[in-house]
Scaffold this active site. Structure first.
Site, PDB file in Angstrom:
ATOM      1  N   ALA A 106       0.845  -1.192   0.000  1.00 51.77           N
ATOM      2  CA  ALA A 106       0.000   0.000   0.000  1.00 51.77           C
ATOM      3  C   ALA A 106       0.882   1.244   0.000  1.00 51.77           C
ATOM      4  CB  ALA A 106      -0.880  -0.018   1.242  1.00 51.77           C
ATOM      5  N   GLY A 126      -1.280  -5.544  -0.745  1.00 51.20           N
ATOM      6  CA  GLY A 126      -2.176  -5.209  -1.848  1.00 51.20           C
ATOM      7  C   GLY A 126      -1.582  -5.590  -3.200  1.00 51.20           C
ATOM      8  N   GLU A 169      -2.382  -9.110  -3.625  1.00 51.09           N
ATOM      9  CA  GLU A 169      -3.833  -9.248  -3.853  1.00 51.09           C
ATOM     10  C   GLU A 169      -4.182  -8.910  -5.301  1.00 51.09           C
ATOM     11  OE1 GLU A 169      -4.898  -6.798  -0.378  1.00 51.09           O
ATOM     12  OE2 GLU A 169      -6.112  -8.507   0.267  1.00 51.09           O
ATOM     13  N   GLU A 203       0.333  -7.949   6.067  1.00 49.28           N
ATOM     14  CA  GLU A 203      -0.572  -7.014   6.744  1.00 49.28           C
ATOM     15  C   GLU A 203      -0.555  -7.115   8.264  1.00 49.28           C
ATOM     16  OE1 GLU A 203      -1.193  -8.481   3.912  1.00 49.28           O
ATOM     17  OE2 GLU A 203      -2.198  -7.083   2.561  1.00 49.28           O
TER      18      GLU A 203
END
Ligand code: NAD
Length: 647
Positions: free
Chosen positions: A62, A101, A104, A124
């Site tokens: 992120a 992310g 992901e 995370e």
């Protein structure tokens, strides 16, 4: 240049994210990806899409500048789901790291190719949150329950080879990644496409598996909630449909993101990022550090030498006589043998580590080294004698450092020609493991020396914190206050075992008394006795009473507690009660939380004084000292962070 661009290779589209330095998923990148999906879906000439990143890595996570702020549209789950549901199959081409992310995003693609040295993961939990864009739900479908639990609850990334074994990626590429991805894209019409993840069944696990995993993680997490909440998301992913599981994961992510643990972990993250490069030293060139020497091969000297070897520096180890040289080398061999046993080093690597150490009793060997770290006995006369020799023999620009814990570095450096190159480097035991390095310049230390000390910390992978000169510097000064406060609680009638239990409950691995029993009560005792002998008024502590009665800790069979032979479990001691005039029958009843608050409050109070005296530069530095040197639970952010959050 837009952060997301589209190019063509025939009927294959190549989407490139170019958002230096690590292609973080900023709002602009998310918007760019969403626009790319729309544009490419509308283009009938495109048969498949390759997603790659420019620069040194795939999307590494992120955007830290968005941390702690309300999420901005488009949200990552929407971007991920747009890619997953696109009319064209997307192929992720991963180099460097695909983390959080970034992974992901890759999970939303129909295929994932990676270079052999790439890594993927969902870190995370290390920031107090869970994946928020399907990381748990998709990972468990690809890798199965056990691997997903391991990956998500530890946050540890895995290399491409392992990711392939786990089914997290489809292919490891040795040569040109983009070429391989485009070739795969062109070949897709000849292949059967794998089913999109939402349509694949989730694996199942029985109740016993989840209960066992929960117990294991609870023990490891010591109060940290994110790993357990991540486990709950994974369980939900096996027990409900895709959409429900996604909703559950997102809600957990949003809740944790706004919570105190994530806030504390972000604070530590930013403090750690800032620590190695203090603004005050920007533009100050560090001296090249290519060779090093350590004086003294005891506990600290051997650990420091190991840390230097781990960073690739050749090391000369100086000891008092040949027998001590041999002991020093043996200490080092033990450290590396331990690393081999734990699977951290290969036999060959351990041999190479030792081969790079030259033991000697002759200071003449130091004529050309760049850096010397002294770790001899904690005795001013002995240390001064060492530095007098170093001053005569070493190059005038060589950095001369002391690892003293309590002596005044100014006194050690007295008489040294060119004191600008002298500095305190306070390592923590075991020095090759502990991350903290207190950097203690004297008023005469030159900027280049200070900059080099920080450069050394970066080379060794340490977290450096600058400390001014006072007794115990930042860390041991707070430790002294913490122990004094713990003794004050005992004097007020709190049970020793309750105080330790309170600090364990707070998140420390050990309470203050258990920790002293492990490390030995005699070191601090001798130091106080030294100060008393020098005429200073040092009040008698409870610990002193125990040492005078022969109770030095586990090594003498008992300290604050009794121990059965061969068993490290602390047992309440009648002898201690008698020596300290305690009456266990009338022990004060206090809840664990208020005991911990009082002890942490004392640490923060001492920290505030340290700040006001200019010994520490920032309160977050004090938090780093406590977390990396003294086992303060990271997810609580440190004593100063706690004190600031209480108001
Ligand atoms: P130690 O007793 O284990 O080792 C000291 C070594 O220095 C011995 O091997 C001794 O032979 C050698 N030595 C003594 N005089 C020497 C000389 N003139 N030339 C060469 N070698 C000499 O002690 P330690 O625990 O490693 O502590 C060393 C220093 O590190 C002390 O200043 C101590 O305060 C500091 N320190 C210790 C810790 C810790 O946890 N032990 C932590 C941080 C700093």
């Amino acid at each position: 240049m837009p952060v997301v661009s589209i190019a063509r290779e025939g009927n294959v589209a190549v989407v490139t994210i170019d958002n230096p330095p690590v292609n973080a998923l900023s709002q602009a990148v998310r918007q760019g990806l969403l626009d790319a999906v729309t544009a490419l879906d509308a283009d009938p000439a495109v048969v498949a899409v390759v997603l790659q990143c420019a620069g040194r890595t795939f999307v590494a996570g992120a955007d830290v500048s968005e941390f702690g702020k309300p999420p901005q549209e488009p949200h990552l789950p929407d971007v991920v789901s747009a890619i997953e549901n696109t009319a064209r199959p997307w192929i992720a081409a991963i180099h460097g790291s695909a983390l959080g992310g970034g992974f992901e995003l890759a999970l939303a693609c129909r295929f994932r190719l990676a270079l052999a040295d790439a890594s993927v993961g969902l870190p995370e939990v290390t920031l107090g949150i869970v994946p928020g864009a399907g990381g748990t739900v998709r990972t468990i479908r690809l890798a199965g329950v056990e691997a997903a639990v391991d990956l998500v609850t530890t946050g540890k990334p895995v290399r491409a080879g392992r990711a392939l074994e786990l089914g997290l990626i489809d292919e490891v590429v040795d040569a040109d990644l983009l070429e391989a991805a485009v070739a795969l894209a062109k070949d897709l019409p000849n292949r059967t496409l794998p089913e999109p993840l939402p349509q694949r069944p989730a694996p199942v696990a029985d109740d016993a598996f989840w209960t066992d995993a929960e117990a294991r993680i609870t023990k490891r997490a010591r109060g940290e909630i994110a790993p357990l909440r991540a486990l709950a998301c994974l369980r939900r992913a096996t027990e409900s449909d895709f959409v429900t599981a996604m909703t559950f994961e997102r809600a957990t992510f949003l809740e944790l993101r706004a919570g105190p643990q994530a806030s504390a972990l972000r604070h530590v993250f930013f403090a750690e990022r800032a620590a190695p490069k203090p603004a005050a030293l920007s533009g100050v060139p560090a001296l090249p550090l290519r060779t090093a020497a350590v004086i003294g091969g005891g506990t600290m000297g051997a650990g420091i030498a190991a840390a230097l070897r781990d960073a690739g520096l050749p090391v000369i180890l100086i000891e008092r006589d040949e027998a001590a040289v041999a002991r020093g080398i043996a200490n080092l061999s033990d450290i590396f043998a331990g690393a081999v046993k734990r699977g951290r080093l290969t036999d060959a690597a351990a041999e190479a580590r030792i081969a790079g150490v030259a033991g000697s009793t002759d200071y003449a060997a130091l004529a050309d080294v760049d850096l010397v770290i002294e770790a001899v006995f904690e005795d001013l006369a002995v240390k001064r004698d060492v530095f007098a020799k170093l001053g005569r023999i070493c190059r005038t620009d060589a950095i001369l450092a002391t690892n003293t814990s309590y002596l005044d570095p100014r006194e050690i450096a007295e008489g040294l020609a060119n004191p600008a190159r002298f500095i305190g480097l306070h390592f923590f035991s075991p020095a090759n493991v502990m991350k903290l390095l207190e950097i203690v310049p004297t008023p005469e230390t030159g900027d280049a020396t200070l900059a080099s000390a920080f450069a050394l910390a970066r080379m060794l992978g340490k977290i450096p914190v600058r400390s001014g000169i006072c007794e115990g510097f930042i860390g041991n000064r707070i430790l002294k206050r913490y122990r004094a406060e713990a003794e004050a609680l005992v004097r007020q009638g709190h049970a020793i075992a309750s105080i330790d239990a309170a600090m364990r409950h707070y998140g420390f691995a050990m309470g203050p008394f258990e920790a002293q029993d492990l490390g030995g009560l005699d070191i601090a005792f001798l130091q106080r006795e030294g100060a008393r002998a020098a005429g200073r008024n040092v009040p008698e502590t409870l610990g002193d009473t125990l040492v005078r009665a022969g109770r030095k800790g586990q090594k003498s069979g008992g300290g604050w507690y009794d121990y059965n032979v061969g068993d490290r479990r602390p047992l309440p001691s009648d002898e201690v009660a008698r020596l300290l005039c305690l009456d266990p029958a009338t022990a004060v009843e206090a809840d664990l939380g208020s005991i911990a608050d009082r002890l942490v409050g004392a640490m923060a109070d001492e920290g505030a004084t340290i700040l006001s005296e200019g010994i520490a530069e920032k309160s977050s530095d004090i938090d780093l000292v406590e977390i990396h040197g003294y086992g303060f639970p990271r997810w609580r952010g440190g004593p100063m962070f706690q004190a600031a959050s209480d108001h």
